[in-house]
Enzyme design. Structure first.
Site, PDB file in Angstrom:
ATOM      1  N   CYS A   1       2.419  -5.126   7.102  1.00 57.11           N
ATOM      2  CA  CYS A   1       2.154  -4.854   5.696  1.00 57.11           C
ATOM      3  C   CYS A   1       3.327  -4.101   5.073  1.00 57.11           C
ATOM      4  O   CYS A   1       4.230  -3.633   5.760  1.00 57.11           O
ATOM      5  CB  CYS A   1       0.857  -4.067   5.542  1.00 57.11           C
ATOM      6  SG  CYS A   1      -0.615  -5.093   5.745  1.00 57.11           S
ATOM      7  N   HIS A  44       0.825  -1.206   0.000  1.00 56.14           N
ATOM      8  CA  HIS A  44       0.000   0.000   0.000  1.00 56.14           C
ATOM      9  C   HIS A  44       0.863   1.261   0.000  1.00 56.14           C
ATOM     10  O   HIS A  44       2.035   1.254   0.379  1.00 56.14           O
ATOM     11  CB  HIS A  44      -0.971   0.012   1.182  1.00 56.14           C
ATOM     12  CG  HIS A  44      -0.318   0.075   2.541  1.00 56.14           C
ATOM     13  ND1 HIS A  44       0.045   1.260   3.142  1.00 56.14           N
ATOM     14  CD2 HIS A  44       0.010  -0.904   3.425  1.00 56.14           C
ATOM     15  CE1 HIS A  44       0.567   1.023   4.331  1.00 56.14           C
ATOM     16  NE2 HIS A  44       0.569  -0.288   4.525  1.00 56.14           N
TER      17      HIS A  44
END
Length: 562
Positions: free
Chosen positions: A477, A458
């Site tokens: 992440c 992301h």
């Protein structure tokens, strides 16, 4: 860790070893038949599966070995009445060559095989034939060695899921029995084993580096550089000579020049910068503490680092595909490759302590513009609930909403109306969500490849972290430096998704999911040593201390018969 190349683990209960009594060869009976009879007895008597021990060597691959010999009616594969075949010699050479792959030859019965072979060769020529029981023992050990070595070469010694060494060859993705049958039929033992090695992502280049560094070790390695203050261009100091000698010994600096007069000159600065690039350090040409630490890592430690990462490359499928994405956690970098050539690279931020980014493989199927951030439950429980209990306004301060989802509807809850002191992991039935926007932790784009770890790529509003050399700041992440470039690349197969349209979708501010026209395989790896496309051997720090654990696992000897 996620296992890219799966391996089904079968653990066998230990039972009393089979005892095969010696007996005279039946007069008139072919010795070859006696060898087969001994092999059959070993495999079929007393126990299912049997526990076969030869000397102090345990046969590890009972099921595969039994399948192999039953398919040939227990006839020997490597021996005959007069002794060992030429293929037995080829197998011994292959075991010895396992050292070139960073493996330990003695773990594949090498010493016992050589001992039995010596006993067989000591039989007086023309007076008597070798003992068929000894020949059967040799045959079983050679078969077991092939089955185990072929599995280790093709898929690694260690199961990445459990980090356990697997001393058996039951791997669903590699039919080692069929491979052995074909290798014997075609008389291509060594060639067959070589062909099982990884063919992708620089394995052969790392193998060459292993040989190169072993030669350096044989030549004495390199000297340490004494501790002291930072060194940089213009300095005159005795430690400059030590630095020069260290870089010359490792091949980073050509012999000669004027460094003998203790001057840190331009030539030495360039060698230091090259060394820093190779080790992922700040390329300032200054020998500070981090560079000094890297310089003083002994050659033996670098050799082991190479061997450990060769093992990791054996976990990866041989065929990665024509186009794929690789994230190297230890290098904090993402690369997009087409036909083994890098077409796009960018920096990444990965998990911090206690939130380590896992190793796994998955297929990217869609991306989202202007994503919502649904706070993961582990972050909610550990980080946010304690703050909400102390400050009822905490959610509004960080622009989070408490949301109840159920019965086909979503309802935003007033956080001040909740008694957060009673909330816990077991009774918290709400979601915390942040709406799309410039301060959303996921930025403007997230890239989804469903996996059991709930990890994805992301964007991020915190761009300054990409300037850091060590980038371990996330909760697992992977934050990426160039989300727009990656989105353009992934959507280029659809002509309607131009760069302008992508930007317009972002500027619109509304959440929008876009399915990719073709899935993209993502490999999240942890490599602390590899050879780049320019042919330069790269080393990185073991930021998660995974090298230490894998090293310890690989040093475990296989269980013996004692």
């Amino acid at each position: 860790m996620y296992r890219i190349l799966t391996c089904t683990t079968l653990l066998f209960l230990l039972i009393i070893p089979i005892s095969v009594s010696s007996r005279e060869t039946v007069p008139g009976r072919p010795v070859q038949a006696d060898i087969a009879e001994y092999i059959k007895t070993r495999i079929t008597e007393d126990g299912s599966p049997p526990n076969i021990i030869i000397g102090e060597e345990r046969i590890h691959n009972i099921m595969m070995l039994a399948r192999f010999y039953r398919g040939r009616e227990f006839s020997p594969a490597w021996t005959r009445a007069t002794g060992a075949s030429l293929q037995a010699g080829a197998m011994i050479r292959a075991i010895e060559d396992a050292r070139d792959e960073g493996l330990t030859p003695d773990y594949y019965h090498l010493m016992k095989i050589k001992t039995l072979l010596s006993e067989i060769r000591r039989s007086p020529a023309g007076k008597s034939l070798p003992d068929p029981e000894t020949l059967s023992d040799l045959d079983l050990l050679l078969t077991d060695a092939f089955l185990l070595l072929s599995c280790h070469l093709s898929a690694g010694c260690v199961n990445p899921v459990t980090l356990d060494v697997e001393w058996h060859a039951d791997r669903g993705s590699v039919d080692v029995v069929s491979i052995l049958e074909t290798a014997l039929k075609e008389n291509l033992i060594e060639e067959t084993l070589i062909n099982l090695l990884p063919s992708q992502y620089g394995y052969s280049r790392l193998r060459q580096s292993l040989a190169h560094y072993r030669k350096k070790a044989e030549a004495g390695g390199w000297p340490d550089v004494s501790k002291g203050p930072s060194m940089k261009k213009g300095l005159t100091d005795k430690r400059v000579i030590e630095l020069s000698n260290r870089l010359i010994a490792s091949g980073d600096l050509e012999p000669g020049g004027k460094n003998a007069d203790e001057l840190f000159d331009d030539r030495l600065e360039q060698a230091v910068i090259s060394f820093q690039k190779q080790h992922g350090l700040d390329t300032d040409g200054v020998v500070g503490q981090a560079t000094l630490n890297a310089l003083n890592v002994p050659v033996e430690a670098r050799i082991r680092q190479i061997e450990i990462n060769m093992e990791r490359l054996r976990w990866i499928p041989r065929d990665l595909g024509q186009r794929y994405i690789i994230v190297n956690i230890a290098n904090f970098e993402l690369d997009v490759l087409e036909n083994s050539q890098t077409v796009l690279s960018m920096k990444v931020v990965v998990g911090k302590d206690f939130w380590h980014t896992p190793v796994f493989r998955s297929d990217m199927t869609y991306l989202e513009f202007n994503p919502y951030w649904n706070v993961p439950k582990n972050i909610l429980i550990r980080d946010i609930l304690p703050k909400m209990e102390k400050d009822p306004d905490y959610l509004s301060k960080i622009n989070l909403k408490a949301v109840w989802v159920g019965q086909g509807r979503t309802e935003v809850i007033d956080p001040k109306a909740m008694d957060w002191s009673q909330a816990s992991d077991s009774n918290f039935h709400y979601r915390l969500r942040q709406d799309p926007g410039p301060q959303n932790p996921l930025g403007r784009i997230k890239f989804m490849f469903p996996n059991r770890f709930n990890v994805y790529l992301h964007d991020t509003p915190v761009k300054g972290l990409f300037a850091k050399n060590v980038r371990t700041f996330s909760h697992g992440c992977i934050r990426i430096e160039k989300p727009m470039e990656l989105a353009e690349y992934l959507l280029k197969s659809d002509p309607s998704w131009t760069a302008d349209k992508i930007q317009a979708a972002i500027d619109d501010g509304r959440n929008k999911a876009v399915r990719l026209a073709r899935t993209e395989t993502v490999y999240v790896l942890y490599l602390t040593a590899w050879v780049d496309e320019a042919g330069t051997l790269q080393f990185r720090d073991d930021v998660y201390k995974r090298d230490i654990k894998l090293d310890k696992t690989l040093r475990k000897r296989p269980p013996n018969g004692s």
